[in-house]
Design a protein around this motif. Sequence first.
Motif, short mmCIF file in Angstrom:
data_model
loop_
_atom_site.label_atom_id
_atom_site.label_comp_id
_atom_site.label_asym_id
_atom_site.label_seq_id
_atom_site.Cartn_x
_atom_site.Cartn_y
_atom_site.Cartn_z
N UNK A 184 39.82 49.88 36.36
CA UNK A 184 40.21 48.70 37.14
C UNK A 184 41.15 49.11 38.27
N UNK A 185 42.07 50.00 37.96
CA UNK A 185 43.03 50.44 38.99
C UNK A 185 42.32 51.14 40.13
N UNK A 186 41.38 52.03 39.79
CA UNK A 186 40.71 52.81 40.83
C UNK A 186 39.73 51.97 41.65
N UNK A 187 39.02 51.06 40.97
CA UNK A 187 38.02 50.24 41.66
C UNK A 187 38.64 49.01 42.31
N UNK A 188 39.81 48.63 41.85
CA UNK A 188 40.45 47.43 42.37
C UNK A 188 40.15 46.20 41.54
N UNK A 189 38.93 46.11 41.00
CA UNK A 189 38.56 44.98 40.11
C UNK A 189 37.41 45.43 39.22
N UNK A 190 37.28 44.73 38.10
CA UNK A 190 36.25 45.11 37.12
C UNK A 190 36.09 43.97 36.11
N UNK A 191 34.86 43.75 35.64
CA UNK A 191 34.61 42.73 34.62
C UNK A 191 34.72 43.35 33.23
N UNK A 192 35.35 42.61 32.33
CA UNK A 192 35.49 43.09 30.95
C UNK A 192 35.06 42.00 29.98
N UNK A 193 34.57 42.43 28.81
CA UNK A 193 34.28 41.51 27.70
C UNK A 193 35.33 41.78 26.64
N UNK A 194 36.16 40.79 26.38
CA UNK A 194 37.28 40.98 25.47
C UNK A 194 37.67 39.63 24.87
N UNK A 195 38.45 39.69 23.79
CA UNK A 195 38.99 38.48 23.18
C UNK A 195 40.32 38.18 23.84
N UNK A 196 40.43 36.99 24.41
CA UNK A 196 41.60 36.64 25.22
C UNK A 196 42.31 35.44 24.59
N UNK A 197 43.62 35.57 24.45
CA UNK A 197 44.45 34.45 23.98
C UNK A 197 45.52 34.17 25.02
N UNK A 198 45.96 32.92 25.08
CA UNK A 198 46.92 32.50 26.11
C UNK A 198 48.11 31.82 25.45
N UNK A 199 49.30 32.06 26.00
CA UNK A 199 50.51 31.38 25.54
C UNK A 199 51.25 30.81 26.75
N UNK A 200 51.94 29.71 26.48
CA UNK A 200 52.75 29.11 27.53
C UNK A 200 54.13 29.76 27.55
N UNK A 201 54.48 30.34 28.67
CA UNK A 201 55.84 30.86 28.88
C UNK A 201 56.66 29.71 29.44
N UNK A 202 57.37 28.99 28.53
CA UNK A 202 58.06 27.77 28.98
C UNK A 202 59.26 28.06 29.87
N UNK A 203 59.79 29.28 29.79
CA UNK A 203 60.92 29.61 30.67
C UNK A 203 60.47 29.72 32.12
N UNK A 204 59.30 30.37 32.30
CA UNK A 204 58.79 30.51 33.66
C UNK A 204 57.80 29.41 34.02
N UNK A 205 57.47 28.57 33.06
CA UNK A 205 56.51 27.48 33.25
C UNK A 205 55.16 27.99 33.76
N UNK A 206 54.66 29.03 33.08
CA UNK A 206 53.34 29.58 33.44
C UNK A 206 52.58 29.92 32.15
N UNK A 207 51.26 29.97 32.27
CA UNK A 207 50.41 30.40 31.16
C UNK A 207 50.13 31.89 31.32
N UNK A 208 50.27 32.63 30.21
CA UNK A 208 50.08 34.07 30.25
C UNK A 208 49.05 34.49 29.21
#
Length: 683
Positions: A80-104
């Motif tokens: 990904x670093x060398x190409x700049x972008x790349x598609x991946x198949x992975x299991x992704x989970x998200x949490x709310x960072x309430x201090x920064x008010x963003x989803x990570x």
Amino acid sequence: MTDLDRKICEAFPGVVVRKDLVKEVKGNAIVPTYVLEYLLGQYCATSDEASIQTGIESVKNILREHYVHRNEAGLVRSTIREKGHHKVIDKISVMLNDRADVYEATFSNLGISKVLVPPETIKRHPKLLVNGIWCIASLEYMPSEDKNQCPWVLESLKPIQLSHFDRELFLNAREQFTTDEWIDLLIQSIGFNPEQFGERNKLFQLMRLIPYCERNYNLIELGPKGTGKSHIYSEFSPHGILLSGGEVTVPKLFVNNSNGKLGLVGYWDAIAFDEFAGKQKKPDKKLVDIMKNYMANKSFSRGVETLSAEASMIFVGNTQHSVPYMLKNSDLFDELPREYHDSAFLDRIHFYIPGWEVDIIRAEMFSHGYGFVVDYLAEILRAFRDDDRSDDYKKLFTLDSSISTRDRDGILKTMSGLMKMIFPNHDATAGEIKKLLDFAIEGRKRVKDQIMRFDTTYSQPLFQYTDEDGNTNKVKTLEETEYPQYYFIHGEDASEHIGPKFDKPVTTVRKPGGQAADALPEGNFTYPENSKGISFERLLIPYLHGATRIVIVDPYLRNYWQIRNLMELLQELIRNKSTETEISVHVVTMSDEFASSRQTEFFDQIVASVMPAGIHLSYCFDETIHDRDITADTGWKIILGRGLDIFQNYDGNNTFSLQSSLQTYRACKSFGVTYIRSAQITM
């Protein structure tokens, strides 16, 4: 391709796949079946062999280039670093960072975290917030001088699941299939070969799907290891989740009172608890109490607030003892932890799948035919959660008034689930509805009968119903008919029993037991599917004892296992006659039009084998016969509905299998047998 496969491909173009392809493309990729079949559905949803092979290569390339193996995560990050972008198949989970008010987001296999996710993505896919889901994600790498800023940028994210289900097209296509064909299609869709299963066992497999199409359905399955109890919940659907029994907490399952975060019941259609059995386990008493309330009322409390959810609960676990042992010494819930071995908890269970009736998975049981892409089937089932088919039986049958509200709910929810899966077009006949009603009542009766073994405060309902003509139909569990001496512990009538009863079973060689010929019972006896404890020794030998001439008429003695059954009957005749006695046995059957030479070779081998033991076997082929019966010069005629082919498929090649050597350990097909006295024999 079979005729059914052709019909499947014609009726459901683009959403079916050949089921054996999953193993071919999976390799060492540890991904759920629905992920692989999603990809196969994109590239291999065809019956053209050339297109299938091309599609397989495409899927393999996608997995090779985009699936993230944990041990190769560093290489993928570098790509990904060398190409700049790349598609991946992975299991992704998200949490709310309430201090920064963003989803990570956190990528499970790739090993990166704190990747920013737009709020719109969370609104479209809220399950990202709970345990994660498999996705195809496009990532960019944009380093920054700010050390607190994550260099990974989520360009796009697409959960691996179908986005659309056309209900009308589905219902129209269903009309092209008979009931048996449709059930076989569903069995193939979950990966099994329907030819390896009887009607009852097919229904047990479909029972595992009801939690996906019926809201707040509570199911338990206890049985031996290796029967596939948990597979359907771990890899079948993106709407279900499998949890280890020891991993569950109140905040994780229901709600976290400290931050108000909703638990798993708010996000998943089906929650299965693996390894649920185990007396040594010590579950949280608070969790058990909340589960009781949720399973009964579909609600749970968060402080002063009451919340509702729709998730179904499934409990699967292994048993350590045989059924008669459990019935004699405890009950069929014996393996559960003490906190769950509680009448208030167990009374919330709608259906008990007897796992000891489900065969251990063998290689030949997997399907090579066509079935729905499992994600498509998962969407079908989810769409049906809004339907209620629990009243479909009411125009034809009336449940007994002694059946309590909770018992009735269990029966009706099971009926509703089965009707939605098998008869989505509301076209079931009265006979078909009756079969499903019997099955639904039996599953709930199994729950209630076992509860009453250790809690006698419950009143005993009559699990029966009346039809339009006023006839009463009493429903029994299979264990009730197989083991009446252990099943009834409160003085109930244990006199009813399937099949003829003999005071002394035939067990010795020189002095066969059994009753005298004039004391043997006449009449018709039926044996339900999955019955065990049945053998030629008990079924036939008492009526053939003392015979010197026997005629066996069975048009279907052609396949290896059918002719093996004949050999086993001859072995019983040898075992139960005196050494100096000789018996003439004549077999009349039909020739195998595809393998007659092999059939003849089998018979000739048996003729030579049994002759030194005093059995003179002869055989002939008659293409006009239809009946299946055995006639002996003792004056008995035995009419066998299925001939000698009464046993279900078993692993006959496994020398160390009890099923291979002892007939009483084999599950039977549904069959009937009639004994007629004073029959004349002609040879």
